[in-house]
Design a protein around this motif. Structure first.
Motif, short mmCIF file in Angstrom:
data_model
loop_
_atom_site.label_atom_id
_atom_site.label_comp_id
_atom_site.label_asym_id
_atom_site.label_seq_id
_atom_site.Cartn_x
_atom_site.Cartn_y
_atom_site.Cartn_z
N ASN A 3 3.03 9.63 1.49
CA ASN A 3 2.92 8.96 0.18
C ASN A 3 1.85 8.33 0.22
OD1 ASN A 3 5.65 9.26 -0.54
ND2 ASN A 3 6.40 7.73 0.72
N GLU A 4 0.57 8.76 1.01
CA GLU A 4 -0.80 8.14 0.84
C GLU A 4 -1.68 9.25 0.03
OE1 GLU A 4 -3.55 5.30 3.53
OE2 GLU A 4 -3.08 7.30 4.19
N TRP A 5 -2.35 8.70 -0.81
CA TRP A 5 -3.25 9.65 -1.38
C TRP A 5 -4.78 9.62 -0.56
CZ3 TRP A 5 -1.69 12.32 -5.56
CH2 TRP A 5 -0.42 11.68 -6.26
N ILE A 8 -7.69 7.78 -4.72
CA ILE A 8 -7.28 7.09 -6.11
C ILE A 8 -8.68 6.89 -7.06
CG2 ILE A 8 -6.30 5.37 -7.48
CD1 ILE A 8 -4.16 5.16 -5.45
N LEU A 31 -5.18 10.97 -7.20
CA LEU A 31 -4.63 10.39 -8.22
C LEU A 31 -5.58 9.79 -9.22
CD1 LEU A 31 -1.97 9.43 -9.53
CD2 LEU A 31 -2.07 7.58 -8.27
N HIS A 100 3.19 0.71 -7.29
CA HIS A 100 2.10 0.52 -6.39
C HIS A 100 1.54 1.59 -5.74
CE1 HIS A 100 5.03 -0.70 -3.65
NE2 HIS A 100 4.34 -0.40 -2.83
N GLU A 101 0.61 2.30 -5.25
CA GLU A 101 0.18 3.44 -4.75
C GLU A 101 -0.76 3.06 -3.65
OE1 GLU A 101 1.43 6.33 -5.15
OE2 GLU A 101 2.51 5.93 -7.05
N HIS A 102 -0.74 3.66 -2.50
CA HIS A 102 -1.33 3.70 -1.22
C HIS A 102 -2.43 4.95 -1.13
CE1 HIS A 102 0.89 0.41 0.55
NE2 HIS A 102 1.89 1.03 -0.12
N THR A 103 -3.56 4.48 -0.86
CA THR A 103 -4.70 5.42 -0.79
C THR A 103 -5.78 4.91 0.32
OG1 THR A 103 -6.49 6.53 -2.11
CG2 THR A 103 -6.07 4.16 -2.40
#
Length: 510
Positions: A3-5, A8, A31, A100-103
């Protein structure tokens, strides 16, 4: 499922889309977050971009998104990024929709907001016959009567630049006519009357109206617009901003690989203002993406890459103080004067003394002062201002993370010891506490929130209780005052503002 980009990209303009294309072709999970409203959407067309000369910006961005759709590892999302912060070895980005997003990496391509002078009629001409870049728009108004809305050295530079496109140029200086022989030699007129309005016909500039009621026929105007960050994410992440210039108030500092001063954070396009132009933004986005790929490979397989640039605090603060003859007022900080005015003079330490206002005031009241700063420019200015009081002040150069003044003091003062350059502030303040003699005071004054004229209005400053807690003080300390205090103040350019100071006054009893 991962689930980590890998990266971003915040911003879907020329720089962001260009970077996404490179990352997509490098097979990196990417992303792109974009909330639209690019600054150049008002322009009739893009000038000087090979293969797209004159193409409307919206068409270019739509074509770019269509190209990215061919790369399955690139995702485009129309949503605003509201916050970003470090999260272990990577980052977490918060979104306006609550997600929220993880990168592993962040590339800031959020663009800049152009702020031209507020003159009636100018806004509706913006991007057409009112423009900021002659390379982008000069061709469309070639050989026509043009104006330059600017003053000082910038007016001279812009007017001389415009000679490539026309010989009929008038500088509109609004009462601050630049004195420069180059303008006269180039046949460029200067009109210092106050501009009251830009009048248009059919969406094209027709004439400039002055406060005296007279008019000057013109068909285009090159405008000195100051660029400001459109997003507060850079401030959230703690990157370093360049000192304000006539072109940009808060450009992000990047190196030759578009790396900011925060490891893992890159920036491209207008945010770093190499040249505010679409072609330059495309190029910087491509370069930044290539650097992102190489930095990821350095982590994954040990690819040799240049070390991440470490910020130079001394250079930054020298440039900060060097940008004008005086940065601060020269007056003592109000909260310090309130605390000290009833104290008997003793030995004082002023941390981050800047141009010396506090140190000079303390010396005038009989204190023997050691005053420190990382900037030689500030210290030289402070010593010159001290005059006869210099015998009571020892101005010392210190990067407080590296060196610290010797001795104990009856008063240790840290007034607004905030830094755009990464600073282990808790460690510095602990050393400050250790330098307080028994019976002495530690006085810390912080921003409760950023001043309204600041470029860091969205930065969250630590509260007074949080700062005191970080000092790990023992029971030999007494809290005299800890909490926020409000006041009215005036900014560096005369702007009024309502401020909140966090005031911490602590006494060492033994």
């Amino acid at each position: 499922m991962n689930n980590e980009w890998d990266c971003i990209i915040v911003g879907g303009g020329a720089a962001g889309l260009s970077a996404a294309l490179v990352l997509g072709r490098a097979r990196r999970r990417t992303l792109v977050l974009d909330d639209g409203d690019q600054s150049n959407l008002a322009a009739h067309g893009i000038g000087g971009l090979l293969g797209h000369d004159g193409r409307p910006p919206a068409e270019l961005y739509a074509a770019g998104r269509a190209e990215l759709a061919e790369y399955p590892n690139v995702t485009f999302r129309s949503v605003q990024a509201t916050a970003a912060k470090a999260d272990g070895p990577g980052f977490v980005v918060e979104l306006a929709d609550g997600g929220h997003e993880h990168t592993r990496r962040i590339l800031l391509a959020t663009g800049m907001q152009y702020r031209p002078p507020q003159v009636p009629g100018l806004e509706e001409l913006w991007g057409g016959s009112a423009f900021h870049c002659p390379f982008c728009h000069g061709w469309e108004v070639r050989d026509q009567p043009l104006a330059v809305l600017a003053d000082g050295d910038r007016a001279v530079h812009m007017a001389l630049m415009l000679k490539s496109w026309t010989d009929d140029i008038v500088v509109l200086s609004n009462g601050t006519a630049p004195e420069n022989d180059l303008l006269a030699a180039a046949g460029i007129a200067v009109d210092d009357r106050q501009v009251s309005e830009f009048r248009s016909e059919g969406g094209v500039l027709a004439e400039v109206r002055f406060a005296d009621g007279e008019a000057l026929p013109r068909r285009g105007v090159l405008v000195a617009a100051v660029l400001h960050q459109r997003s507060h994410l850079a401030a959230h992440l703690g990157v370093t901003f360049a000192p304000a210039s006539p072109v940009a108030a808060d450009a992000i500092v990047v190196d030759a690989f578009q790396r900011t001063t925060v490891p893992g954070v890159f920036a491209a396009g207008d945010v770093s203002v190499q040249m505010p132009q679409v072609a330059a933004a495309v190029a910087s986005g491509s370069l930044a993406a290539a650097a992102v790929v190489q930095s990821l490979l350095a982590d994954d397989v040990g690819l040799p890459v240049p070390p991440w640039p470490a910020p130079d605090a001394q250079q930054h603060w020298n440039e900060h103080y060097g940008q004008r003859d005086r940065v601060w007022s020269g007056r003592v900080n109000l909260r310090l004067s309130e605390v000290v005015e009833t104290l008997a003079p003793g030995r004082a330490l002023d941390l981050g003394c800047g141009e010396g206002g506090d140190a000079i005031w303390l010396a005038s009241r009989g204190w023997s002062v050691v005053a420190t700063d990382v900037s030689h420019v500030a210290l030289e200015r402070a010593a010159a201002d001290a005059g006869e009081l210099l015998s009571q002040i020892d101005f010392q150069h210190h990067d407080l993370e590296v060196s610290f003044p010797d001795g104990e003091f009856d008063l240790v003062s840290a007034q607004f010891l905030h830094s755009k350059i990464p600073l282990d502030r808790a460690r510095v303040l602990k050393r400050a506490a250790a330098a307080v003699a028994p019976g002495g005071l530690l006085v810390i004054v912080d921003h409760g929130e950023a001043p309204p004229w600041s470029n860091h209005r969205h930065v969250e400053f630590p509260g007074a209780e949080e700062v005191v807690g970080s000092l790990d003080l023992d029971d030999s300390w007494v809290r005299v005052q800890v909490g926020p205090v409000e006041r009215e103040a005036t900014g560096p350019d005369g702007q009024p503002g309502h401020l909140i100071d966090n005031v911490m006054v602590l006494r060492r009893t033994r």
